[in-house]
Design a protein around this motif. Structure first.
Motif, short mmCIF file in Angstrom:
data_model
loop_
_atom_site.label_atom_id
_atom_site.label_comp_id
_atom_site.label_asym_id
_atom_site.label_seq_id
_atom_site.Cartn_x
_atom_site.Cartn_y
_atom_site.Cartn_z
N TYR A 297 23.51 -31.32 63.44
CA TYR A 297 24.46 -32.11 64.21
C TYR A 297 25.86 -31.53 64.10
CZ TYR A 297 27.28 -35.69 66.18
OH TYR A 297 28.18 -36.32 66.97
N GLY B 147 26.37 -28.54 66.19
CA GLY B 147 26.63 -28.89 67.57
C GLY B 147 28.04 -29.42 67.77
N PHE B 148 28.48 -30.20 66.82
CA PHE B 148 29.82 -30.79 66.86
C PHE B 148 30.90 -29.71 66.86
CE2 PHE B 148 33.31 -32.70 64.23
CZ PHE B 148 33.66 -33.74 65.06
N THR C 18 17.90 -32.22 67.80
CA THR C 18 18.34 -32.70 66.50
C THR C 18 17.92 -34.16 66.31
OG1 THR C 18 20.24 -31.22 66.62
CG2 THR C 18 20.35 -32.99 65.00
N ALA C 19 18.15 -34.95 67.34
CA ALA C 19 17.76 -36.36 67.27
C ALA C 19 16.26 -36.49 67.10
CB ALA C 19 18.22 -37.09 68.53
N TYR D 165 30.17 -35.71 76.25
CA TYR D 165 29.79 -35.82 74.84
C TYR D 165 29.41 -37.26 74.52
CZ TYR D 165 30.03 -34.70 69.85
OH TYR D 165 29.73 -34.50 68.54
N CYS E 76 19.17 -32.24 59.41
CA CYS E 76 19.62 -32.87 60.65
C CYS E 76 21.14 -32.96 60.68
CB CYS E 76 19.04 -34.27 60.78
SG CYS E 76 17.30 -34.25 61.09
N TYR E 77 21.73 -33.33 59.57
CA TYR E 77 23.19 -33.41 59.52
C TYR E 77 23.80 -32.05 59.81
CZ TYR E 77 27.88 -34.49 58.04
OH TYR E 77 29.24 -34.65 58.01
N TYR F 85 15.33 -35.77 63.64
CA TYR F 85 15.76 -36.87 62.79
C TYR F 85 14.81 -38.06 62.89
CZ TYR F 85 18.45 -40.61 60.77
OH TYR F 85 18.83 -41.67 60.01
N HIS G 226 25.58 -38.98 73.68
CA HIS G 226 25.25 -39.84 72.54
C HIS G 226 24.61 -41.14 73.00
CE1 HIS G 226 27.54 -36.98 70.26
NE2 HIS G 226 27.19 -37.59 69.17
N HIS H 44 20.47 -29.33 72.45
CA HIS H 44 20.59 -29.13 71.00
C HIS H 44 20.66 -30.49 70.30
CE1 HIS H 44 22.02 -27.52 67.14
NE2 HIS H 44 22.93 -28.49 67.17
N PHE H 45 21.48 -31.38 70.82
CA PHE H 45 21.58 -32.71 70.23
C PHE H 45 20.27 -33.47 70.41
CE2 PHE H 45 26.32 -32.26 70.73
CZ PHE H 45 26.58 -32.27 69.38
#
Lengths: 422, 422
Positions: free
Chosen positions: A157, A160-161, A114-115, A180, A153-154, A118, A184, A110-111
């Motif tokens: 994110y 996911g957070f 998202t990246a 986590y 994107c935010y 972005y 990153h 998922h991250f």
């Protein structure tokens, strides 16, 4: 630390070093003299064969993709990126802990996506704007995407957070937080590299191809120089690297950079920037960077010498800087990867490429290089100053067609007034 | 929620409230029944006193700094940032391992200042350009800095990277690589937050002050609602947080957002963006966002009601979104911090603020909020006031005559291409 132990007990340290050498090489390898530790090793030949074979396949495929064009190279970068992320995600997880955390791996991806949205979203939509300016509806859709891309994107994110926090499990906290953090780091690494690479491609394939080739040339040259002449270990992190390989490769790479820039600089396919997403043929004025300049050799060479002048493109001087970086600094990317592997006690990042290890093993120096190439190009090569580009982007992004036109007329008026005043 | 607990047991809630008022004095509160586990706790009173005291000091200092202006707020952000980085760097290091690595901590700060030059450099020089356009030399210096800032930062980063690799010590690899990764995570966290915050400040202090206040209001409200009515634990990560505190705080925060936006929106000092680095007074047209609109209440309120209409600034609707985020999502920043502390088994990030712990403990939600405020402002607020005039002003201010002309030609080219397509 090691120095201390050497000085306190030199004999012991020599013994230790000797014992270590015999463990690395096959036990029956003959040792003509102690200093040639890296020249003779039976396994070397077999691994070299495998490595050469897959190298040829890789280079062939690469040339074909470059021939196909920007969009295909981009796709290749994305595939490499996914493989790298997969290798790296796999590396640090512990299967037994993962079993207790269903859906935890999904979060990593998922991250990842998202990246991806972005880093590529903005770039993609800017190219799309140039591709489809005639279609008003699509233009507006794309404008909307550009405008809200950051917000989307935010939002992703943060989703996911929140997901991460809500799935924290007692006694697994430390594992989950470490994962986590690593996620990153991995994404930072993978996307920093690839977004710069894609930016390079669209500035002209030249700015992607030359740096990437230099790394490959440097790797291969270091391998062969080390293979035939390697005696003096270079750095403890990578016991197979030698000073002979390093220096031989540096000279080869810098020389290749100068020559290769001249060859690649002759093709408009490689030198023209591409402002849209099409894959068709490219025509442009390559600009002064790729126009050969004549340098007279009279007085520098003996009378009977066949060449009276040389033709050098200005870009070749820049290529020297790239070659210097590729041979001196970029290898530190490799040292970093070696150190990392030793720190966490594994041999390769993966096993995707026979003889090479994982994709990540091949990409370590490429990453450092791509970022340098981008920043070097932006700072020293791009003729237009940065501010013009920035403002132009702002105009195309934020103003409607009508507003853009009003702005254009206003500017024209101001220039006219200025001329009247002078 | 507050209503609920009142209606279900009015007497008890009054009793609790009464006890609380005397809280500040006697630490000998009796415990009526077991289910009210979070209402009665002797230590609560003492810690509340300390916490209130330092909160008042913090808020006072904060108001003074906001009164002083943009540059001072920025300086405050930088100080907070340095403290946060210090706390976080200290957290994960092991003193005994550090002793064997002289200069290793210095490397962290090298990366810190590189990140600082990177995040603030561009911003700073853009503001400087607007400050000193009359001085041609300074202008050129600043332009040069802008142009090469990225290269300088990359160079500094690579220097640190090479330094790191060359100082790798056997048996310390794992520790060093972990520290390297943590340094990156910490810098990412600290600088993402603060660069967005500084950007908010220069868009108008309003966009910094409102979100930051909402977090403080939400924190305080959650604390008091939890203190008086807290019964139902909210999340295992933070055992002191309760559903009552969460919901009470949400309502308070959203309501406060709506009111506070109206109050703050009346001061040009807070609403005007600042395009340079000066600290003098600000005059501007606040724009439609801060112009009250009249909403008639006729038909909605009883006949004898004193107000026949309300005046609401459009920005107040945006404030509702900020309030919603500050009360629902931002607390997850706090949960994250709590979980992190539990994962690595420590109580606070530091001890800089009596009763609160470290600076980082107070900043957890602020970080999430500042990024949201920035992205929200960029996506939903800014676009409305973005006009031809603003860009024109930017062009005339920031670009040299030559650059202006290049931009004009580029625009013309784009229009020409567009016409050809149609």
């Amino acid at each position: 630390m090691q120095k201390d132990s050497n000085s306190s007990d030199p004999l012991n340290s020599i013994r230790v070093r000797h014992r270590k050498r015999s463990t690395e090489a096959p036990p029956d390898a003959t040792k003509p003299n102690g200093s040639k530790l890296l020249v003779n090793d039976r396994n070397k030949y077999k691994s070299m064969l495998i490595r050469t074979y897959s190298s040829i396949w890789m280079i062939g495929g690469f040339v074909f993709i470059v021939y196909m064009g920007h969009l295909y190279i981009w796709a290749m970068i994305v595939v490499i990126q996914i493989f790298m992320a997969k290798e790296l995600f796999n590396l640090l997880r512990k299967a037994n802990e993962d079993r207790q955390l269903p859906g935890f791996r999904l979060l990593n991806w998922h991250f990842f996506f998202t990246a991806m949205i972005y880093t590529y979203g903005r770039f993609l939509s800017r190219q799309l704007v140039n591709t489809v300016t005639s279609d008003k509806l699509l233009y507006q859709l794309v404008s909307g995407l550009i405008k809200y891309q950051m917000f989307i994107c935010y939002f992703l994110y943060i989703a996911g957070f929140v997901w991460f926090i809500l799935t924290l499990k007692k006694k697994m906290y430390k594992y989950q937080f470490s994962q986590y953090a690593w996620t990153h780091m991995i994404l930072l690494l993978v996307f920093a590299q690839s977004s710069f690479t894609v930016a390079n491609i669209y500035e002209g394939i030249f700015w992607f191809l030359l740096p990437a080739s230099l790394i490959v040339i440097n790797d291969i040259a270091a391998y062969f120089f080390g293979f035939f002449f390697g005696r003096t270990p270079l750095i403890k992190l990578s016991p197979k690297k030698t000073w002979e390989g390093f220096i031989g490769a540096s000279i080869t790479t810098i020389f290749s950079a100068f020559v290769l820039a001249n060859i690649l600089g002759r093709f408009q396919w490689l030198t023209c920037p591409r402002k849209d997403l099409s894959t068709g043929w490219l025509y442009c004025d390559p600009g002064p960077m790729f126009k050969p300049e004549h340098y007279s050799l009279t007085g520098w060479v003996p009378q009977g010498f066949p060449w009276k002048e040389v033709r050098i493109m200005p870009v070749q001087w820049h290529a020297l800087a790239l070659g210097l970086f590729a041979s001196i600094i970029a290898p530190f990317g490799g040292f970093f990867a070696s150190g990392f592997k030793r720190a966490f006690k594994f041999k390769d990042f993966g096993d995707s490429i026979p003889g090479h290890g994982g994709i990540t093993d091949r990409m370590d120096c490429q990453m450092v290089m791509a970022v340098f190439a981008y920043i070097y190009h932006q700072s020293f090569v791009m003729s237009q100053s940065f501010s013009v580009e920035m403002i132009l982007e702002q105009i195309l992004r934020n103003l409607s067609f009508e507003e853009q036109h009003i702005l254009y007329m206003e500017l024209g008026k101001i220039f006219h007034e200025r001329q009247l005043m002078q």
